[in-house]
Scaffold this motif. Structure first.
Motif, mmCIF file in Angstrom:
data_model
loop_
_atom_site.group_PDB
_atom_site.id
_atom_site.type_symbol
_atom_site.label_atom_id
_atom_site.label_comp_id
_atom_site.label_asym_id
_atom_site.label_seq_id
_atom_site.Cartn_x
_atom_site.Cartn_y
_atom_site.Cartn_z
ATOM 1 N N UNK A 524 0.762 -1.171 0.125
ATOM 2 C CA UNK A 524 0.107 0.093 -0.062
ATOM 3 C C UNK A 524 0.710 1.189 -0.125
ATOM 4 N N UNK A 525 0.500 2.213 -0.374
ATOM 5 C CA UNK A 525 0.961 3.599 -0.713
ATOM 6 C C UNK A 525 0.122 4.675 -0.645
ATOM 7 N N UNK A 526 0.811 5.727 0.010
ATOM 8 C CA UNK A 526 -0.125 7.028 0.183
ATOM 9 C C UNK A 526 0.127 8.051 -1.017
ATOM 10 N N UNK A 527 -0.950 8.478 -1.744
ATOM 11 C CA UNK A 527 -0.989 8.974 -3.163
ATOM 12 C C UNK A 527 -2.102 10.183 -2.836
ATOM 13 N N UNK A 528 -1.991 11.461 -3.512
ATOM 14 C CA UNK A 528 -3.040 12.329 -3.853
ATOM 15 C C UNK A 528 -3.065 12.814 -5.121
ATOM 16 N N UNK A 529 -4.218 13.471 -5.395
ATOM 17 C CA UNK A 529 -4.595 13.924 -6.648
ATOM 18 C C UNK A 529 -5.459 15.215 -6.516
ATOM 19 N N UNK A 530 -4.967 16.230 -7.367
ATOM 20 C CA UNK A 530 -5.534 17.655 -7.254
ATOM 21 C C UNK A 530 -6.366 17.859 -8.518
ATOM 22 N N UNK A 531 -7.156 18.697 -8.301
ATOM 23 C CA UNK A 531 -8.003 19.227 -9.585
ATOM 24 C C UNK A 531 -8.931 20.192 -9.011
ATOM 25 N N UNK A 532 -9.539 21.067 -9.899
ATOM 26 C CA UNK A 532 -10.678 21.991 -9.759
ATOM 27 C C UNK A 532 -11.872 21.188 -10.158
ATOM 28 N N UNK A 533 -12.732 21.871 -10.267
ATOM 29 C CA UNK A 533 -14.176 21.266 -10.515
ATOM 30 C C UNK A 533 -14.137 21.337 -12.079
ATOM 31 N N UNK A 534 -14.515 20.175 -12.683
ATOM 32 C CA UNK A 534 -14.270 19.976 -14.036
ATOM 33 C C UNK A 534 -15.740 19.588 -14.830
ATOM 34 N N UNK A 535 -15.808 19.977 -15.807
ATOM 35 C CA UNK A 535 -17.112 19.213 -16.649
ATOM 36 C C UNK A 535 -16.838 18.648 -17.804
ATOM 37 N N UNK A 536 -17.442 17.280 -17.988
ATOM 38 C CA UNK A 536 -17.231 16.580 -19.006
ATOM 39 C C UNK A 536 -18.670 16.310 -19.718
ATOM 40 N N UNK A 537 -18.660 16.658 -21.031
ATOM 41 C CA UNK A 537 -19.880 16.575 -21.841
ATOM 42 C C UNK A 537 -20.187 15.218 -22.651
ATOM 43 N N UNK A 538 -21.486 14.985 -22.350
ATOM 44 C CA UNK A 538 -22.002 13.963 -23.241
ATOM 45 C C UNK A 538 -21.772 12.466 -22.575
ATOM 46 N N UNK A 539 -21.608 12.238 -21.262
ATOM 47 C CA UNK A 539 -21.186 11.007 -20.751
ATOM 48 C C UNK A 539 -22.517 10.090 -20.383
ATOM 49 N N UNK A 540 -22.308 8.780 -20.574
ATOM 50 C CA UNK A 540 -23.250 8.030 -20.414
ATOM 51 C C UNK A 540 -23.623 7.723 -18.853
ATOM 52 N N UNK A 541 -24.968 7.882 -18.557
ATOM 53 C CA UNK A 541 -25.067 7.480 -17.032
ATOM 54 C C UNK A 541 -26.267 6.629 -16.933
ATOM 55 N N UNK A 542 -25.903 5.602 -16.207
ATOM 56 C CA UNK A 542 -26.899 4.553 -15.645
ATOM 57 C C UNK A 542 -27.501 4.673 -14.490
ATOM 58 N N UNK A 543 -28.707 3.912 -14.297
ATOM 59 C CA UNK A 543 -29.435 3.899 -12.859
ATOM 60 C C UNK A 543 -29.127 2.630 -12.323
ATOM 61 N N UNK A 544 -28.231 2.675 -11.152
ATOM 62 C CA UNK A 544 -27.661 1.705 -10.588
ATOM 63 C C UNK A 544 -28.861 0.836 -9.863
ATOM 64 N N UNK A 545 -29.894 1.186 -9.656
ATOM 65 C CA UNK A 545 -30.961 0.426 -8.747
ATOM 66 C C UNK A 545 -31.910 -0.144 -9.771
#
Length: 548
Positions: A524-545
């Protein structure tokens, strides 16, 4: 990465039997006072020299020594009671050598000059045996020796020095806030880690590092007794390379989510009480929130969510050992092969600039030097959407025609051999001023997602599915309310090419984990990921229920 480990880690409150599964949490139970005993740097240098001299006498052309003292304290509570408090220590030495062009490694927890010399001799014997079947000799990128240097996490207050009662009181106060806000159950925990690491090598380095990490976390659950339905929400905290000051909230470190939500993001300090109460309200709202209608949506992803997607779809596939097929048994290889890179296919849109480093202040992965004695640095992985480099260590650099390591070779402890690990991998913020509200105003049909949830990705780190903690519908530029049962599906190249907007530096935050697993046997290792809020267009969304 978060959900499955938190469920497992909560079980630690019942006993310490589960500790060895996570070496970052392992060690021999000790009295709290032992956590404050200083590391003896003078003794470490004598031991290191004894090991290096023995390695050279045994025929080593190169040798390095890592002396480690790993101190940990974990506190676990549930509702209004303390479940467990654990303090541990692990100390020993690992010796790695090259003899006849092959690696050898051995470790011991017997810290005498005779014992460490014996460990070095044993490592050399192993290297000689490996050399008989080695097809090509190890080629190390050149590395200058730094002499005697040191690095320390710039903390303001050592969390291990804070009285246990003060920390327990904080966790129980957070639990009470959640219960008062409607939670049926809450598990909370506080992880504190201090890695005292001493590295020496035949290159001439003697590097003393004192690394501190902290992680407050919880899971809140709300139960509807009438229907039997329940919903949960996890903490929006991140493991950080900070001291106890991280748990002292500062107004300037809070970032409000978009209008129409009650989401709050946190930068360099964290309000545990505020987040626990908010989690209870959001979990309760999930019980009556409408279920998402499957389809194509523009996704607005908060940094506390996007960090996990970066980790899985960029961090892992750009590890050079996965690219080369050396790493396959744990989480697969990579689609982003050397041949794929030569073809010049875009990894993402021109807005996508992803950088690797171990330098970001406050990040859980921040260190001054890696476990090969290489000074950490920053370098580009993806520039203007194009893949330009990988993550590599000293014996990999020549494979891609380079003469230097990136400083990303690590081991989880003194008794495990170091190998290529993911550094911090972060999406650079947008260059133009852009707030989250401005971004949402340009969305006709979308979903805002905060917090990391369940995930799945294939063995090539290509096709994937991600969930989250909280979801809000966006209609005609406005948040219209909380929704449920959301997961998005895409492939790495398609997803990053759909990146349409990135908020500026003022929204930039870190996501992280203590538990980046890799290797066989796994580490196991410790790691970080930085970002600002980001928009992605036209992504496929499913209903998990919905049943398929």
């Amino acid at each position: 990465m978060q959900r499955r480990h938190f469920v497992g880690l909560t079980g630690l409150a019942a006993g310490a039997l589960f500790l060895p599964r996570f070496p970052a949490l392992s060690g021999t139970p000790v009295d709290v006072a032992e956590l404050l005993r200083p590391f003896d740097a003078a003794l470490n240098k004598r031991l290191a020299d004894a090991a290096l001299n023995a390695a050279k006498a045994a025929g080593a052309s190169y040798a390095d020594v890592r002396i480690g003292r790993y101190l940990n304290q974990y506190l676990f509570t549930r509702e209004r009671q303390v479940q467990n408090i654990v303090s541990t220590e692990s100390q020993g030495i690992g010796v790695r050598v090259i003899v006849n062009g092959a690696w050898g490694f051995w470790a011991t927890n017997q810290l005498t000059e005779a014992d460490v010399a014996k460990a070095a001799t044993t490592a050399a014997q192993i290297a000689k045996a490996n050399a008989r079947i080695q097809k090509e000799p190890v080629q190390l990128a050149p590395q200058q020796g730094y002499g005697e240097v040191s690095w320390k996490t710039p903390i303001q207050r050592n969390a291990l020095e804070v009285p246990v009662k003060e920390k327990v009181d904080l966790l129980l106060a957070a639990n009470a806030k959640a219960l008062d806000a409607g939670a049926s159950f809450i598990n909370s925990a506080l992880f504190q880690v201090n890695e005292q690491k001493y590295f020496a090598s035949t290159d001439g380095s003697y590097i003393d590092q004192d690394v501190h990490r902290i992680w407050p976390t919880f899971t809140v659950t709300v139960v509807d007794k009438a229907s039997g339905k329940f919903r949960s929400r996890e903490a929006l905290s991140s493991p950080m390379g900070l001291g106890y000051e991280y748990l002292v909230p500062k107004a300037q470190d809070k970032i409000k989510g978009p209008a129409g939500t009650d989401v709050i993001g946190y930068r360099n300090s964290y309000d545990l009480l505020e987040d626990a109460a908010l989690a209870a309200r959001q979990a309760k709202a999930k019980l009556t929130a409408p279920s998402v209608v499957p389809g194509k949506y523009d996704l607005v992803l908060d940094p506390a969510h996007l960090g996990l997607t970066i980790h899985e779809s960029v961090g892992h596939p750009l590890e050079l050992d996965r690219v080369l097929g050396y790493e396959a048994n744990f989480a697969g290889t990579s689609f982003a092969t050397l041949d794929w890179k030569k073809q010049g296919k875009p990894y993402g849109s021109k807005l996508v600039n992803i950088v690797a480093d171990k330098l970001q202040p406050g990040s859980v992965g921040a260190v001054g030097y890696d476990d090969e004695g290489v000074k950490t640095r920053e370098w580009d992985l993806i520039r203007d959407g194009q893949l330009v480099d990988y993550q590599k260590i000293r014996d990999q650099a020549h494979i891609v025609g380079q003469d230097h390591s990136d400083g990303c070779c690590y081991s989880q402890s003194w008794q495990d051999v170091q190998f290529q690990r993911m550094p911090n991998v972060s999406l650079r913020p947008g260059k133009q001023k852009l707030s989250v509200d401005d971004m949402i105003r340009g969305v006709d049909k979308g979903i805002y997602i905060a917090g990391a949830g369940s995930y799945s990705i294939d063995q090539q780190r290509y096709n994937f599915q991600f969930g989250g903690q909280t979801f809000y519908a966006i209609e005609k530029g406005k948040i219209t309310g909380q929704i449920e049962d959301v997961a998005y599906q895409s492939n790495t190249q398609e997803f990053w090419n759909s990146c349409a907007a990135i908020c500026d530096q003022s929204d930039y935050r870190l996501f992280g984990t203590f538990f980046d697993g890799k290797g066989q046997p796994s580490q196991s290792s410790a790691v970080a990921h930085g970002s600002s809020t980001t928009r992605f267009n036209g992504v496929n969304v499913i209903n998990t229920a919905r049943k398929v």
